[in-house]
Design a protein around this motif. Structure first.
Motif, PDB file in Angstrom:
ATOM      1  N   TRP A 103      -3.296  13.875   3.361  1.00  0.00           N
ATOM      2  CA  TRP A 103      -3.611  13.042   4.518  1.00  0.00           C
ATOM      3  C   TRP A 103      -4.676  13.707   5.387  1.00  0.00           C
ATOM      4  O   TRP A 103      -4.626  14.915   5.628  1.00  0.00           O
ATOM      5  CB  TRP A 103      -2.376  12.797   5.384  1.00  0.00           C
ATOM      6  N   PHE A 115      -3.746   5.209   6.335  1.00  0.00           N
ATOM      7  CA  PHE A 115      -3.824   5.636   4.933  1.00  0.00           C
ATOM      8  C   PHE A 115      -5.186   6.285   4.671  1.00  0.00           C
ATOM      9  O   PHE A 115      -6.031   5.749   3.937  1.00  0.00           O
ATOM     10  CB  PHE A 115      -3.652   4.439   3.998  1.00  0.00           C
ATOM     11  N   MET A 171       5.092   9.753   3.649  1.00  0.00           N
ATOM     12  CA  MET A 171       4.330   9.015   4.645  1.00  0.00           C
ATOM     13  C   MET A 171       4.369   9.652   6.031  1.00  0.00           C
ATOM     14  O   MET A 171       3.396   9.553   6.785  1.00  0.00           O
ATOM     15  CB  MET A 171       4.849   7.575   4.739  1.00  0.00           C
ATOM     16  N   ARG A 231       1.205   5.472  10.025  1.00  0.00           N
ATOM     17  CA  ARG A 231       2.023   5.363   8.809  1.00  0.00           C
ATOM     18  C   ARG A 231       3.514   5.280   9.129  1.00  0.00           C
ATOM     19  O   ARG A 231       4.341   5.245   8.218  1.00  0.00           O
ATOM     20  CB  ARG A 231       1.765   6.573   7.899  1.00  0.00           C
ATOM     21  N   THR A 272       0.845  -1.192   0.000  1.00  0.00           N
ATOM     22  CA  THR A 272       0.000   0.000   0.000  1.00  0.00           C
ATOM     23  C   THR A 272       0.883   1.246   0.000  1.00  0.00           C
ATOM     24  O   THR A 272       0.636   2.206  -0.737  1.00  0.00           O
ATOM     25  CB  THR A 272      -0.906   0.021   1.252  1.00  0.00           C
ATOM     26  N   THR A 273       1.915   1.221   0.827  1.00  0.00           N
ATOM     27  CA  THR A 273       2.862   2.335   0.891  1.00  0.00           C
ATOM     28  C   THR A 273       3.537   2.555  -0.463  1.00  0.00           C
ATOM     29  O   THR A 273       3.650   3.685  -0.946  1.00  0.00           O
ATOM     30  CB  THR A 273       3.934   2.055   1.958  1.00  0.00           C
ATOM     31  N   GLY A 333       1.258   4.260  -2.847  1.00  0.00           N
ATOM     32  CA  GLY A 333       1.042   5.656  -2.480  1.00  0.00           C
ATOM     33  C   GLY A 333       2.236   6.537  -2.761  1.00  0.00           C
ATOM     34  O   GLY A 333       2.108   7.657  -3.279  1.00  0.00           O
TER      35      GLY A 333
END
Length: 486
Positions: free
Chosen positions: A396, A406, A387, A363, A252-253, A256
């Protein structure tokens, strides 16, 4: 057990040693939407498309048709074949004699056929198996001994009077299998080895539609996804002695960070979109294989579901009749369709194999957990900026990386992000009947892709919202979350 290996359902993909990520899409072109476990159908991660094209007609091609029968100057003109009659839980379909490929880390049954009949007349068959790696393949160091042994060849002795053996191939690639028998004409030549047949066997991971996985393969996949969720990268690498294990939130990171590069989106809206997603999904696949090396990434064949389940009279809700969104698979379908009394209900997915799939609540640490995937000196500092650094990435919902996962700016309260939420195919009620239906990939769209003049045009077509974009909306759903009531 699954009684088929239809090439439309079992998609052989390029071999996947360490440095072969880029092979995807080179030989085959089939459009399908990859399912990224619970997250792919839920959290809104980008859903990838597997593109494959040609299909080989046979997986085990006999090279020996006219064999010496042991008597000088005589031949028997028998058509001999070595066929793959089972790999894992999969068998040939009714119109096939053989499965196209053997799959790694699954018991594979090879059988000798003479004149289209499985023969049992031989008393002492020996099966010589040799591996032929490609010159440019790069294998990890822990496989060197196994590769060396297979290149030299191994010999397996079959059961007495049996014309089949079972063997577990572990390395994707090309093999030859040669069958010999010692019993022919012993009086004339006791040392004579009677060569019966030789065939080339291809071993490759097969990516199937989720619905076509055997129960065992589906269970393996579900279990591995939960392991990637529950273990940190460090703990998983130690537990499975596998350097490719990464916590699922690392992926996922990764999506992103690459998508929100301020210079430009590194994953979308360009010719690199599909290759980038192929690479990304292959890294996830390698992580899953740390848990169970037989796993290959399944996909969701939405075109097939649209053909089988969409009812114009019912509208987009009819897509929920697919078992994919029921309790045996991903859930969040009929159980979450109807509006609930509380307008702030988060509609957590509480049925299916990924029920109550937890969302990460911070995160921090994820960039460090990503170490080893890319060039750490370049990737990790940039990852931490996006992040973790307050104010750098303004989308965010909460700039405090220690207290927020997230979550982007949206009306729902932070308490609504404990588990995965979804209302499959629900787009503000009936709005989906007009807004989503035109975006769903169907057979006509896929035919358009397949008839493009070259791969570049194919990728450009896929990159448009009509194929790549629908899943972000439809598989998670869109609803008010309370804002439509005030």
């Amino acid at each position: 057990m699954v009684q088929h290996d239809d090439p439309e359902k079992a998609l052989p993909v390029a071999e996947l040693p360490d440095s072969k990520i880029s092979k995807l899409g080179k030989k085959y072109l089939i459009i399908g939407v990859s399912v990224l476990a619970a997250v792919a159908l839920t959290v809104g991660l980008s859903v990838n498309h597997h593109v494959q094209a040609k299909k080989k007609k046979s997986g085990a091609i006999s090279e020996t048709k006219n064999n010496k029968n042991g008597k000088k100057g005589e031949t028997n003109n028998e058509n001999t074949e070595i066929l793959i009659v089972q790999t894992g839980d999969y068998f040939p379909s009714n119109d096939q004699k053989s499965i196209l490929i053997a799959e790694p880390f699954k018991n594979t049954k090879l059988s000798l056929f003479i004149n289209n009949t499985s023969q049992t007349k031989y008393e002492e068959l020996k099966w010589n198996i040799k591996f032929y790696p490609k010159e440019d393949e790069q294998w990890s160091s822990d496989l060197v001994d196994e590769i060396s042994n297979l290149v030299d060849g191994i010999v397996l002795k079959g059961e007495k009077s049996q014309s089949s053996i079972e063997y577990m191939f572990k390395l994707p690639g090309k093999y030859t299998v040669k069958v010999t028998d010692k019993t022919a004409n012993k009086a004339r030549n006791p040392s004579n080895k009677y060569s019966i047949a030789q065939a080339e066997i291809r071993v490759a991971y097969a990516r199937r539609d989720v619905i076509d996985l055997s129960p065992q393969d589906w269970n393996n996949y579900v279990g591995a996804i939960w392991e990637l969720k529950n273990l940190s990268s460090e703990d998983g690498q130690k537990t499975y002695n596998c350097k490719y294990f990464y916590n699922i939130d690392v992926f996922t990171t990764m999506h992103g960070v690459h998508s929100h590069n301020k210079t430009c989106d590194q994953l979308h809206f360009s010719i690199m979109q599909e290759q980038a997603h192929h690479a990304w999904m292959t890294l996830l696949e390698k992580a899953l294989q740390c848990v169970n090396p037989s796993i290959s990434m399944p996909f969701y064949n939405v075109a097939k579901d649209f053909h089988n389940f969409y009812d114009k009279e019912v509208g987009v809700k009819s897509m929920l009749n697919s078992p994919i969104f029921g309790p045996e698979y991903f859930g969040g379908g009929h159980a979450n369709w109807e509006d609930r009394e509380d307008p702030h209900d988060p509609y957590y997915v509480q049925d299916g194999r990924f029920a109550n799939f937890p969302l990460r609540q911070n995160r921090t640490g994820l960039c460090d957990e990503s170490s080893g995937i890319f060039n750490d000196e370049v990737y990790l500092p940039f990852c931490k900026k996006i992040m973790e650094e307050p104010g750098y990435h303004k989308e965010w919902a909460n700039p405090d990386a220690e207290r927020s996962g997230f979550t982007f700016h949206e009306p729902r309260d932070a308490s609504a992000y404990k588990y995965v939420s979804a209302r499959r195919w629900h787009v503000y009620g009936s709005v989906g009947d007009t807004s989503v239906i035109p975006l769903i990939p169907n057979y006509a769209m896929l035919a358009t892709v397949l008839t493009q003049p070259n791969v570049v045009e194919q990728f450009l077509t896929i990159s448009e919202e009509y194929i790549h974009g629908y899943a972000h909306i439809a598989l998670s759903g869109m609803w008010g979350g309370g804002i439509d009531k005030f």
